[in-house]
Design a protein around this motif. Sequence first.
Motif, PDB file in Angstrom:
ATOM      1  N   GLY A 144       0.815  -1.215   0.000  1.00  0.00           N
ATOM      2  CA  GLY A 144       0.000   0.000   0.000  1.00  0.00           C
ATOM      3  C   GLY A 144       0.844   1.259   0.000  1.00  0.00           C
ATOM      4  O   GLY A 144       0.542   2.230  -0.709  1.00  0.00           O
ATOM      5  N   ILE A 159     -13.250  -4.880   5.068  1.00  0.00           N
ATOM      6  CA  ILE A 159     -12.396  -4.529   3.931  1.00  0.00           C
ATOM      7  C   ILE A 159     -13.052  -3.451   3.078  1.00  0.00           C
ATOM      8  O   ILE A 159     -12.395  -2.486   2.663  1.00  0.00           O
ATOM      9  CB  ILE A 159     -12.086  -5.790   3.096  1.00  0.00           C
ATOM     10  CG1 ILE A 159     -11.167  -6.736   3.888  1.00  0.00           C
ATOM     11  CG2 ILE A 159     -11.432  -5.424   1.768  1.00  0.00           C
ATOM     12  CD1 ILE A 159     -11.035  -8.113   3.281  1.00  0.00           C
ATOM     13  N   VAL A 160     -14.352  -3.593   2.836  1.00  0.00           N
ATOM     14  CA  VAL A 160     -15.070  -2.596   2.025  1.00  0.00           C
ATOM     15  C   VAL A 160     -15.087  -1.245   2.729  1.00  0.00           C
ATOM     16  O   VAL A 160     -14.821  -0.196   2.113  1.00  0.00           O
ATOM     17  CB  VAL A 160     -16.507  -3.072   1.734  1.00  0.00           C
ATOM     18  CG1 VAL A 160     -17.320  -1.962   1.083  1.00  0.00           C
ATOM     19  CG2 VAL A 160     -16.488  -4.303   0.830  1.00  0.00           C
ATOM     20  N   THR A 185     -13.016  -0.098   4.975  1.00  0.00           N
ATOM     21  CA  THR A 185     -11.657   0.456   4.998  1.00  0.00           C
ATOM     22  C   THR A 185     -11.296   1.040   3.643  1.00  0.00           C
ATOM     23  O   THR A 185     -10.657   2.097   3.560  1.00  0.00           O
ATOM     24  CB  THR A 185     -10.642  -0.630   5.389  1.00  0.00           C
ATOM     25  OG1 THR A 185     -11.059  -1.254   6.604  1.00  0.00           O
ATOM     26  CG2 THR A 185      -9.260  -0.032   5.591  1.00  0.00           C
ATOM     27  N   CYS A 186     -11.693   0.360   2.573  1.00  0.00           N
ATOM     28  CA  CYS A 186     -11.452   0.867   1.223  1.00  0.00           C
ATOM     29  C   CYS A 186     -12.126   2.223   1.027  1.00  0.00           C
ATOM     30  O   CYS A 186     -11.501   3.174   0.544  1.00  0.00           O
ATOM     31  CB  CYS A 186     -11.967  -0.139   0.200  1.00  0.00           C
ATOM     32  SG  CYS A 186     -11.900   0.428  -1.515  1.00  0.00           S
ATOM     33  N   GLY A 219     -10.335   4.927   3.052  1.00  0.00           N
ATOM     34  CA  GLY A 219      -9.091   5.348   2.418  1.00  0.00           C
ATOM     35  C   GLY A 219      -9.335   6.302   1.259  1.00  0.00           C
ATOM     36  O   GLY A 219      -8.608   7.289   1.083  1.00  0.00           O
ATOM     37  N   MET A 220     -10.380   6.040   0.467  1.00  0.00           N
ATOM     38  CA  MET A 220     -10.694   6.917  -0.664  1.00  0.00           C
ATOM     39  C   MET A 220     -11.216   8.272  -0.184  1.00  0.00           C
ATOM     40  O   MET A 220     -10.944   9.303  -0.798  1.00  0.00           O
ATOM     41  CB  MET A 220     -11.719   6.226  -1.573  1.00  0.00           C
ATOM     42  CG  MET A 220     -11.184   4.957  -2.219  1.00  0.00           C
ATOM     43  SD  MET A 220     -12.424   3.985  -3.102  1.00  0.00           S
ATOM     44  CE  MET A 220     -12.605   4.953  -4.598  1.00  0.00           C
ATOM     45  N   SER A 251      -2.902 -12.056  -2.995  1.00  0.00           N
ATOM     46  CA  SER A 251      -3.128 -10.608  -3.131  1.00  0.00           C
ATOM     47  C   SER A 251      -2.139  -9.993  -4.112  1.00  0.00           C
ATOM     48  O   SER A 251      -2.505  -9.153  -4.941  1.00  0.00           O
ATOM     49  CB  SER A 251      -3.008  -9.927  -1.765  1.00  0.00           C
ATOM     50  OG  SER A 251      -3.946 -10.433  -0.851  1.00  0.00           O
ATOM     51  N   GLY A 285      -7.797   3.300  -2.780  1.00  0.00           N
ATOM     52  CA  GLY A 285      -8.746   2.260  -2.409  1.00  0.00           C
ATOM     53  C   GLY A 285      -8.094   0.886  -2.356  1.00  0.00           C
ATOM     54  O   GLY A 285      -8.280   0.127  -1.398  1.00  0.00           O
ATOM     55  N   ILE A 286      -7.293   0.564  -3.376  1.00  0.00           N
ATOM     56  CA  ILE A 286      -6.606  -0.732  -3.408  1.00  0.00           C
ATOM     57  C   ILE A 286      -5.612  -0.838  -2.258  1.00  0.00           C
ATOM     58  O   ILE A 286      -5.511  -1.870  -1.580  1.00  0.00           O
ATOM     59  CB  ILE A 286      -5.903  -0.942  -4.754  1.00  0.00           C
ATOM     60  CG1 ILE A 286      -6.936  -1.055  -5.885  1.00  0.00           C
ATOM     61  CG2 ILE A 286      -5.020  -2.188  -4.726  1.00  0.00           C
ATOM     62  CD1 ILE A 286      -6.327  -1.121  -7.269  1.00  0.00           C
ATOM     63  N   SER A 330      -5.785   0.630   0.581  1.00  0.00           N
ATOM     64  CA  SER A 330      -6.541   0.482   1.824  1.00  0.00           C
ATOM     65  C   SER A 330      -7.085  -0.932   1.977  1.00  0.00           C
ATOM     66  O   SER A 330      -7.159  -1.466   3.089  1.00  0.00           O
ATOM     67  CB  SER A 330      -7.689   1.499   1.865  1.00  0.00           C
ATOM     68  OG  SER A 330      -7.195   2.818   1.823  1.00  0.00           O
ATOM     69  N   VAL A 331      -7.483  -1.550   0.856  1.00  0.00           N
ATOM     70  CA  VAL A 331      -7.934  -2.949   0.898  1.00  0.00           C
ATOM     71  C   VAL A 331      -6.810  -3.846   1.411  1.00  0.00           C
ATOM     72  O   VAL A 331      -7.015  -4.702   2.280  1.00  0.00           O
ATOM     73  CB  VAL A 331      -8.402  -3.407  -0.502  1.00  0.00           C
ATOM     74  CG1 VAL A 331      -8.532  -4.929  -0.557  1.00  0.00           C
ATOM     75  CG2 VAL A 331      -9.740  -2.764  -0.850  1.00  0.00           C
TER      76      VAL A 331
END
Length: 298
Positions: A27, A72-73, A75-76, A79-80, A155, A198-199, A201-202
Amino acid sequence: MMSFQTFMQHLVNGISLGSLYALIAIGYTMVYGILRLINFAHGDIFMLGTYFAFYAMTSFMLPWWAAFVIAIVLTCVFGMIIERTAYRPLRNSPKISVMISAIGVSFLIENLAIVLFGGRPKAFPIPPLFGNIINIGGVRIANIVFIIPVITIISLAILLYIINKTKIGMAMRAVSKDYQASMLMGIDVNHVISVTFGIGSVLAAIGGIMWAMRYPQLMPLMGIMPGLKCFIAAVVGGIGNIKGAVIGGFILGLSEILIVAFLPELSGYRDAFAFVFLILILLFMPGGLMGENIKEKV
């Protein structure tokens, strides 16, 4: 004299820890590769992912797999939102302004977490699938120790596919090479950067959940030290290089565990090894193991 079983136990622990560092370091390196920005809030995003999963399982009584997906969603999305509110308005400002904003966001998340979640440590509930212990040749290993490297490899494979084989990945590579030229070619740079955050943060959320199952104690400041070490892993591998970040994570995790294993009297200085390693890399290989020496534009 260290026995073979003890050595294997430390080796497996080192690979597991290195996998976690690698997953979170990606990240850092993704954001830097495109924006030339160190997202100092990345460790705190990692922390939020663990709390989202914790409350989804304990307060909403969701099954672990649903709780992990929701965490996960969320957090994504978080982050965005950080990218949209804290970094995008400063896109054309001096780099020092963006860096100060990143540090401010980090402090804001940490203190907000203390207010919302409380400062008392919480025990993360470990699903039986991940917590079961198996015995291999006298070495006792939890399932999560095997699962973490597998998750990291999967991942990484998915991320490399996105970057090398998809349209958004092509846009990411273009923006990382030349920000201004990408805009002139009609690429929606804001969208590309938002997707990148976003990625990242995932990956931070996945790493955070794995970390919480490996070391099941949640605290609002739990992301600080792992975040710093994953930044070091990214620098060691060559910040801006995804494969380099993974290699740096494994090197850092293995060396941290094995040095303490062979020199137990230095266990109190475990965290210091990472920073000594960083200094040596910056002195002798400023670009890292797989990175390039890039001149910053002021």
